[in-house]
Design a protein around this motif. Structure first.
Motif, PDB file in Angstrom:
ATOM      1  N   ASP A 534     -16.135 -22.706  24.480  1.00 45.28           N
ATOM      2  CA  ASP A 534     -15.567 -23.545  25.545  1.00 45.28           C
ATOM      3  C   ASP A 534     -15.924 -25.008  25.393  1.00 45.28           C
ATOM      4  N   THR A 535     -17.171 -25.288  24.993  1.00 46.02           N
ATOM      5  CA  THR A 535     -17.607 -26.687  24.923  1.00 46.02           C
ATOM      6  C   THR A 535     -17.475 -27.243  23.517  1.00 46.02           C
ATOM      7  N   LEU A 536     -17.294 -26.375  22.538  1.00 42.79           N
ATOM      8  CA  LEU A 536     -17.261 -26.727  21.113  1.00 42.79           C
ATOM      9  C   LEU A 536     -18.611 -27.241  20.636  1.00 42.79           C
ATOM     10  N   ALA A 537     -19.634 -27.135  21.490  1.00 39.55           N
ATOM     11  CA  ALA A 537     -20.977 -27.580  21.102  1.00 39.55           C
ATOM     12  C   ALA A 537     -21.498 -26.681  19.984  1.00 39.55           C
ATOM     13  N   GLN A 538     -22.285 -27.261  19.097  1.00 39.93           N
ATOM     14  CA  GLN A 538     -22.893 -26.469  18.012  1.00 39.93           C
ATOM     15  C   GLN A 538     -24.400 -26.662  18.067  1.00 39.93           C
ATOM     16  N   GLU A 539     -25.123 -25.601  17.819  1.00 36.15           N
ATOM     17  CA  GLU A 539     -26.585 -25.712  17.750  1.00 36.15           C
ATOM     18  C   GLU A 539     -27.065 -24.759  16.676  1.00 36.15           C
ATOM     19  N   ARG A 540     -28.330 -24.944  16.272  1.00 38.68           N
ATOM     20  CA  ARG A 540     -28.866 -24.032  15.251  1.00 38.68           C
ATOM     21  C   ARG A 540     -29.747 -22.999  15.932  1.00 38.68           C
TER      22      ARG A 540
END
Ligand code: ATP
Length: 556
Positions: A534-540
């Protein structure tokens, strides 16, 4: 439009529906039944993504209703057991329930075109003069409608919202084809601005009603041609499918496919109380197929001839009706919100007394949980009905089966024998799935897919996708290990083909909430990228943490 928590309500329009139906076909959510033979009206199949979605809905219901029932008004979990009855039952069940004689819709035939439709689906565009004052126009029109002096143009629709849509979309063509000398200049909900040879007129969209058809059928024009005096009076039409059991097909072997799952629960009331430890107040829940030979199946899966219901019959002492009715009405409404129908497109509507079914008129009430589907907007369509059915059904079965008072419940605490009253929350799994699809659908021109399905993680058909960034350097092997571990618990996919953008696009269309990508950094520090739909956020995230991460996000 926004909800109290600030969520924007997805705008539901017909063009959105067309796009959603196309997406369902293209991505394998829903297909027409028997498509290779040209289909069959009112029957739908769920494809690979659709079957997962619908199962998620049914399993969430079963878990939240039967296995982990909600806390009742006293704060303790309610007593609930499950049941799975046959579709074909002794036909006396349907005589007792009233379906054999009363499960009728009043139908009207157009004598000329031979088309048949439901009397309650006939909407009229009533036309009157225009004074420029909407309030006065409306009052004058209502009086003219009552007196039968307002000219009327008829449309087939389920709600005035749908009637407005028909006119809005096809207005010009519709009026021209039927030789109506009017032009539509504006439609606002049920109020229409018209012109007749340049002269302004006003119009109101309202149900024509079976009563008017019965009293003055000659004055009601055909919805197909607008010709007068071609409609029959409304006639009853039984919605149950008939079938036969055994080799000989005669009157004695005739029975029906069940039109609701509820009666199987009533017919088993004694079996359940005799074999389990349930005590009033308690409920019996069932999910299963129901069949209705709907006259005008329409609006995708909304009105089908074969569909699935999720029903609860909750048995109570008659004195507890008001309390438990309010409890189930509110609890069921919250449940639909909890699985993602959080926008203002969901509403709870208490019925007016004169709308109630015959058995419910004396009761604590009936309400519908409704969703504003693209094809009902600006109106709403029923997702679930919550009704106080009194003791009508158990009494009927006691009488028709000859069991009589033995079907009464003995309440040890009260030292009283009585027919329990029933609160029935009755929901449609197909309408529920359709509402979830409508709510999830979001156009997003910024994404390569152009569309994203924002399913609640619990509903999402694919919970997560695992991608190796490239098909080499050991990345596919790492991805495969993670995939093999996750698939033991959830429906997950692994995708190695095409560039990463295209793989994300496929997952956006399927509504997959999380995508995990194995990349070069994974080879050194065992972390992956997680991309939030939904947010297109990326994290590791550490590979070892993926399982916990998903469990937290999905099994809410
Ligand atoms: P409607 O007025 O729309 O025909 P109903 O009031 O007859 O519906 P119920 O008998 O209360 O419906 O059935 C309970 C639920 O079953 C409905 O809320 C709906 O979700 C589902 N349902 C009923 N008829 C159909 C159908 N033809 N196709 C799909 N779902 C249906």
């Amino acid at each position: 439009m926004s909800t109290p928590d600030g969520n924007a309500a997805p705008v539901n329009t017909t063009s959105k529906m067309d796009k959603l139906v196309a997406l369902c076909r293209r991505r394998g959510f829903i297909f027409q039944s028997s498509e290779i033979y040209g289909g069959i009206n009112g029957f739908w199949d769920y494809g690979p993504l659709g079957v997962e979605l619908k199962r998620n809905l049914k399993e969430a219901w079963w878990r939240d209703i039967v296995r982990c029932a909600p806390n009742g008004p006293d704060g303790k979990p309610v007593d609930m057991v499950g049941l799975d009855c046959t579709i074909i039952m002794n036909r006396k069940v349907w005589e007792a329930s009233g379906h054999a004689s009363g499960f009728n819709d009043p139908m009207v035939d157009d004598r000329e075109s031979k088309q048949r439709f439901r009397a309650d689906q006939l909407f009229g565009l009533y036309v009157g003069p225009h004074t420029g004052d909407a309030v006065a126009d409306r009052a004058a029109l209502l009086a003219a409608i009552a007196a039968g002096t307002a000219p009327v143009i008829t449309v087939i629709a389920s709600t005035s919202g749908e009637a407005a849509e028909v006119l809005e979309r096809q207005g010009k063509k519709f009026l021209k084809e039927r030789n109506v000398p009017l032009q539509i200049s504006e439609i606002a909900a049920d109020f229409v601005l018209l012109k007749e040879r340049g002269e302004p007129r006003t119009g109101l969209l309202a149900p024509v009603g079976a009563d008017l058809l019965r009293l003055r059928p000659m004055e009601v024009p055909s919805p197909f041609t607008q010709k007068l005096a071609v409609l029959t009076e409304p006639r009853q039409f039984n919605l149950m499918f008939q079938t036969h059991t055994g080799a000989i097909q005669d009157e004695s072997s005739m029975t029906y496919l069940r039109p609701e799952t509820a009666q199987g629960i009533f017919a088993n009331f004694r079996n359940v109380t005799d074999t389990s430890r349930v005590k009033i107040p308690f409920g019996i829940a069932q999910i299963g197929k129901a069949f209705r030979n709907e006259v005008t199946p329409r609006n995708f899966t909304f009105r089908s001839r074969e569909f699935e219901q999720m029903e609860i019959e909750f048995f109570i002492h008659p004195s507890q009706a008001a309390e438990w009715y309010a409890f189930w009405r509110d609890s069921r409404f919250k449940w639909w919100q909890s699985i993602g129908l959080t926008s203002a497109n969901l509403q709870l509507r208490e019925h007016d007394r004169d709308e109630l079914a015959h058995y419910a008129r004396e009761g604590a009430g009936t309400s519908d949980i409704e969703y504003r589907f693209p094809f009902t907007a600006p109106g709403f369509g029923e997702l679930e009905g919550v009704a106080h059915r009194t003791d009508f059904d158990l009494r009927q079965h006691a009488q028709f089966s000859g069991i009589g008072d033995k079907l009464k419940y003995f309440d040890q605490q009260r030292n009283e024998r009585y027919f329990p009253h029933v609160i029935e929350p009755s929901a449609g799994a197909d309408r529920g799935t359709l509402a979830v699809l409508c709510e999830a659908y979001h156009d997003d021109p910024a994404r390569p897919s152009g569309v994203v399905m924002k399913f609640h993680p619990r509903m999402a058909p694919i919970k997560a996708a695992v991608f190796p960034l490239v098909d080499k350097d050991g990345m596919p092997e790492i991805a495969e290990n993670i995939f093999n571990d996750l698939r033991k618990t959830w429906n997950v996919e692994m995708d190695v083909k095409q560039n990463i953008g295209k793989r994300y696009a496929r997952m956006d269309e399927a509504g997959t909430p999380f995508c995990f990508t194995v990349d070069t950094q994974t080879l050194t520090d065992q972390t992956l990228t997680v991309r939030h739909r939904d947010t297109l956020a990326q994290e590791r995230i550490a590979a070892s943490q993926i399982r916990n991460f998903l469990a937290k996000k999905i099994d809410l």
